[in-house]
Structures are given as C-alpha cells and as structure tokens.
Motif scaffolding. Structure first.
Motif, short mmCIF file in Angstrom:
data_model
loop_
_atom_site.label_atom_id
_atom_site.label_comp_id
_atom_site.label_asym_id
_atom_site.label_seq_id
_atom_site.Cartn_x
_atom_site.Cartn_y
_atom_site.Cartn_z
N CYS A 23 4.05 7.22 0.38
CA CYS A 23 2.76 6.87 -0.22
C CYS A 23 3.11 6.03 -1.45
O CYS A 23 3.37 6.55 -2.53
CB CYS A 23 1.97 8.12 -0.61
N ILE B 255 -6.21 4.67 -0.41
CA ILE B 255 -5.37 5.82 -0.05
C ILE B 255 -6.22 6.90 0.62
O ILE B 255 -5.81 7.52 1.60
CB ILE B 255 -4.66 6.38 -1.30
N ILE C 229 -0.27 -1.08 -0.10
CA ILE C 229 -0.12 0.37 -0.01
C ILE C 229 0.56 0.72 1.31
O ILE C 229 0.07 0.34 2.39
CB ILE C 229 -1.48 1.09 -0.10
N PHE D 45 1.68 3.85 3.68
CA PHE D 45 1.28 5.25 3.87
C PHE D 45 1.90 5.77 5.15
O PHE D 45 1.81 5.13 6.21
CB PHE D 45 -0.25 5.32 3.94
#
Length: 360
Positions: free
Chosen positions: A100, A160, A115, A117
């Motif tokens: 993350c 997120i 981002i 993830f």
C-alpha cells in the motif's frame, strides 16, 4: 521590537504551511453482506514498513512522510469493522497487506500521484495440535493514478478506500463462487470404499470370496534353492479420488487386495488341497488388512486440511502390519507343517473375515 514580531509571524506562517497530517479512509457503506466469511485478522506484510506515502505538501519543499490515520492495519480494520456487516460464525479470513504505497511528483501547484495496492486473503484454521494454519485463497492487486492541487490530499484516501472495497468485493465473489466446489473451503468430509473384486484372466487375481485360489494361479518357476514347497505373492493397494459438492469433500477409495500369478509358485509334489489352503490363508490375511485399513480411514480420523497425508500414513502402517502378520502366520504354522496351529489360524482368519462381512 517590530523586527522580532515580524520574525515570529514568519515562523508561525511557515509552520502553518507544513502541518502534520494523515490520510483518512472516510466511511463508505459496502453494498454486500458476506455469507461465507468474516474478516478475522489483518496483518502488515509490506516489505517497506512505516508511512505509506511521501507527499508533496508545501511548494518547493521536499515530500513529507504521511501515513494512514492510526497506521495501515488499524485504518483498514476500522474501516472494515465500521462498514462491512460481519457474521463471526462464518469462515475466518486473514487479510495480508503486501503493498500500500503512494508516490508523488509535483510541478508547481499540481501534484500527480500513483497508488500501488496489493492484498492477499487466507483461510484460517487449526491443525491437529491446535496450532493456527492458513490456506492461500485469492489476491487482489491494483494501481491507480491521480492528480490533485498542492494543498488537498482527500483524493488519496478516497482512492485507497476504493481499492480496499474492490478487494473485499473480489473476495466476496470468490467465496460465493468457490464455497460449494473448492476443496480449500469444504466444511465436511465423507469417505466411500469400493472393493475391486473383479474376476479376470490376466496376471492379477483380485480378492473375491467366490473366487478361491487354484494351483493353476501359481505360474512362476519355483525359486531355486528355496526350502519352501510354495510361495504366494499377495499385497494390497488403493486408488483415491476426491470431489467437492455443496461444500463436502467426497473421498472415494478403490481398495485392491490382490495376488500375482507370475510371482507365485508351487512345487509339483506340494500341490495338495492342504497346501493350497495354507497359501489361500495368506491371501485371506491380506484381505483382513484391507478391512482394517478401512476402519482406520473414517471421517472422524481425518482432517479437511490433510486427509490425503493421513490416508497415506495409515496405508503404510497397515502395509507394515500385513508383513508382520504374514510372518507370524508362517512362523506359528511352520509354513503349514504344524497342522494344529494351521487349524487355529484357519478359525481365527474365518472369524475375522466374518466380522467384516466378508465370509458367512
């Protein structure tokens, strides 16, 4: 005096422009209610621990480390507990956070970010000793890009959060699809035995109460130098198949107690009914061992996680028991020469076969 006050004002302004901040996952009701699982644990398994991001917060200043509010584990746990309806009696699932990470670059007042993830889901359980086990189920990986004004970071938490919800949705779809047919998710187990009792014309004689051995089955040449009148080669084996239906593992075992004609022999002078009975009893003992093996392989003696290894272990144990019992039989009967001992073994073998429903 005026200069000092001005200096204090500038210092205060600089502090205001570089606030200590965190990334927040705002509440978002999740549209489904899991019917096959609940989230039991969340673990941080990232290769890079610490803050998930280095964010551009102040013009012409280096990126600053910024973390999720409360840390990545607490933030995920809080969000899931607040937004996902859970039944703790369902299968326990562990969430392993593998990645993350937020990276940014700033050009003037515009910031672009990425981002990464990655989470893995595992089914929790316990082995025979009570120690916790985990079984890999499925994973979810995503990347997302965004742009934001220099002073606003809400888009990061939103992105997120969307990735976390998408990963839970992916898990829910996987569990709904696989629960009834995936062995990893089975809730119970049954065992079915089938005896291979075919009567064939080839080298193998499968044990069948209606098909006794004859001297014509002993096709091998008598072993040179052997002091015995005859030898019969018998053994047992199994073939296993498993399937899953409605969350239940169905284990089907085909058992084979057999004699090999081309590995068995008898000298011409020894081919009497009495000697043939002695050899038949060796075959009967092999059948007894297969029946004992069945009693060792019952659902309450197996585990969902490791039933195949347990079956293999019990097979090896019963194979050893077969060899031991055959040796004791030959020793006590002196290979059939001791007629009184032979008769005792005849009765003992018949009684055990009857107890298994093999002999009437």
């Amino acid at each position: 005096m005026h200069k000092i006050l001005c200096g204090l004002f500038l210092l205060s302004l600089f502090s205001f422009q570089s606030p200590t901040t965190t990334i927040r996952l705002a509440p978002q009701p999740i549209s489904f209610t899991p019917k096959e699982f609940h989230i039991a644990t969340i673990t941080d398994q990232r290769s890079e621990k610490g803050a998930i991001a280095r964010l551009a917060l102040v013009l012409n200043q280096p990126p600053q480390p910024v973390d999720l509010q409360g840390g990545v584990v607490n933030s995920f746990r809080t969000f899931i507990n607040q937004n996902l309806k859970q039944n703790r009696s369902l299968r326990p699932i562990a969430v392993r956070i593998r990645e993350c990470k937020v990276t940014e670059t700033a050009v003037g007042n515009r910031v672009t970010g990425n981002i990464a993830f990655f989470v893995a889901f595992k089914l929790l359980g316990n082995d025979d000793s009570g120690a916790e086990t985990s079984t890999r189920l499925t994973e979810y990986r995503s990347t997302a890009k965004y742009t934001r004004p220099l002073g606003q970071i809400d888009v990061i938490g939103t992105t997120i959060r969307q990735a976390l919800v998408a990963s839970l949705t992916n898990l829910n779809n996987y569990m709904n699809r696989e629960a009834g047919q995936n062995e990893k998710l089975a809730k119970d187990l049954t065992v079915t035995f089938t005896d291979d009792s075919r009567i064939t014309d080839n080298d193998t004689v499968y044990y069948n109460p209606d098909r006794k051995l004859t001297w014509s089955d002993f096709r091998a040449v008598p072993r040179a130098g052997s002091r015995y009148a005859a030898e019969v080669f018998t053994s047992f084996a199994y073939e296993g198949k498993s399937s899953v239906k409605n969350g239940i593992i169905n284990v089907n075992l085909l058992l084979k107690a057999y004699m090999l004609k081309n590995s068995s022999w008898g000298r011409a002078e020894a081919k009497t009914p009495y000697s043939l009975n002695h050899e038949q009893r060796h075959f009967d003992i092999t059948k007894i061992i297969t029946e004992r093996f069945k009693r060792k392989i019952q659902p309450d003696s197996l585990t969902l996680e490791d039933y195949n290894s347990i079956i293999q272990y019990q097979f090896i144990e019963q194979y050893r028991e077969m060899s031991k019992m055959q040796e004791i039989y030959d020793s006590e009967t002196n290979h059939g020469i001791n007629q009184a001992a032979q008769e005792r073994w005849n009765q003992q073998i018949d009684a055990e076969l009857r107890s298994f429903g093999v002999k009437k």
